[in-house]
Write an enzyme that holds these catalytic residues in place. Structure first.
Site, PDB file in Angstrom:
ATOM      1  N   GLU A   1      35.286  26.372  51.458  1.00 59.00           N
ATOM      2  CA  GLU A   1      35.258  27.604  52.224  1.00 59.00           C
ATOM      3  C   GLU A   1      34.180  27.982  53.143  1.00 59.00           C
ATOM      4  O   GLU A   1      33.312  27.018  53.171  1.00 59.00           O
ATOM      5  CB  GLU A   1      34.916  28.905  50.998  1.00 59.00           C
TER       6      GLU A   1
ATOM      7  N   ASP B   1      32.004  36.025  50.420  1.00 61.55           N
ATOM      8  CA  ASP B   1      31.355  37.288  50.355  1.00 61.55           C
ATOM      9  C   ASP B   1      31.534  38.270  48.998  1.00 61.55           C
ATOM     10  O   ASP B   1      30.661  38.005  47.891  1.00 61.55           O
ATOM     11  CB  ASP B   1      31.971  38.154  51.507  1.00 61.55           C
TER      12      ASP B   1
END
Ligand code: 5GP
Ligand code: MG
Length: 244
Positions: free
Chosen positions: A163, A167
């Site tokens: 990734e 978040d």
């Protein structure tokens, strides 16, 4: 005590929104902790106004959804710093997955620079596959749609999800759930950037390059409205909300 503002069925998570001042947020946090103690099986999280606006912006709505970027105001990680972090992760992966021929799985498009640099520093055999997703708002309960699924059969394979940034963790937790159904031998996460302060969905991350603070970042694959992906460093863009 209170009734949470939202329920996200895809994550089995209640979200309590708050626009309050910090002092009152502390009070509300206490209430949430109490609720968790009373009902440990219920997942609930508190989201403040800024985080809510940022989340809406991902879908192109809300006050930040209308904003635009004008250049970079600060370099956060230089090319050299990124090189070093990527090399460190590559060394760990090479030894952890020795003899396992892992499948590196990237979620388009932000991972491109990271995966390209990472795999060239890894000295064991590996396979690569990609997925593509899009964030959208609709009447469906899933707000993340898989627009390109994996091609490889990952049953019994050691999968490492690559990734760019994690978040809220909402995207990732949905992808992980999707991949687990394919019965991989193992499923781990490797991210260049991790922004823990905004985490909503709880996820275990095996490899992290950098922990970032609350500011939105671009470069080294990461975009702002499809721009700035090709910067060789990671920086903070100058974002302003356009007013007519
Ligand atoms: P999450 O579901 O964890 O909230 O969102 C993760 C995705 O949101 C990332 O893969 C990335 O596409 C986008 N994202 C989150 N934070 C940032 C950021 O600071 N900069 C950029 N360019 N994208 C971000
Ligand atoms: Mg991504």
């Amino acid at each position: 005590m209170f009734s949470p503002d939202f329920y996200l069925p895809a994550l089995d998570l209640y979200v309590e929104l708050t626009t309050m001042k910090q002092k009152l947020i502390t009070h509300k946090n206490r209430k949430i902790r109490q609720l968790q103690e009373l009902y440990p099986d219920i997942n609930i999280t508190l989201m403040n106004k800024t985080n809510y606006d940022t989340l809406l912006a991902k879908y192109g709505v809300g006050p930040l959804g209308q904003a635009s970027a004008h250049g970079i105001k600060k370099v956060l990680y230089s090319q050299e710093q990124i090189d070093e972090a990527v090399s460190e992760i590559a060394t760990r992966i090479s030894s952890d997955y020795d003899g396992k021929r892992p499948v590196f799985l990237g979620v388009q498009r932000g991972f491109i620079c990271f995966i390209a640099d990472l795999i060239r520093r890894i000295n064991i055999p590996l396979d690569i596959d990609f997925m593509a997703i899009s964030h959208y708002l609709g009447d469906d309960t899933n707000t993340v749609k898989i627009t390109k699924d994996i091609d490889l059969d990952i049953k019994g394979r050691h999968v490492l999800l690559i990734e760019d940034i994690i978040d809220t963790g909402m995207t990732l937790s949905l992808i992980l759930r999707h991949l687990k159904k394919r019965s991989p031998a193992s499923l781990e996460v490797c991210t260049l950037l991790d922004r823990k302060t905004r985490r909503i969905a709880d996820i275990a991350i095996r490899y992290t390059g950098f922990s970032v603070e609350d500011e939105f970042v671009v470069g080294y694959g990461l975009d702002y409205k499809e721009e700035y992906r090709n910067l060789p460093f990671i920086g903070i863009p100058n974002i302003s909300v356009d007013c007519d």
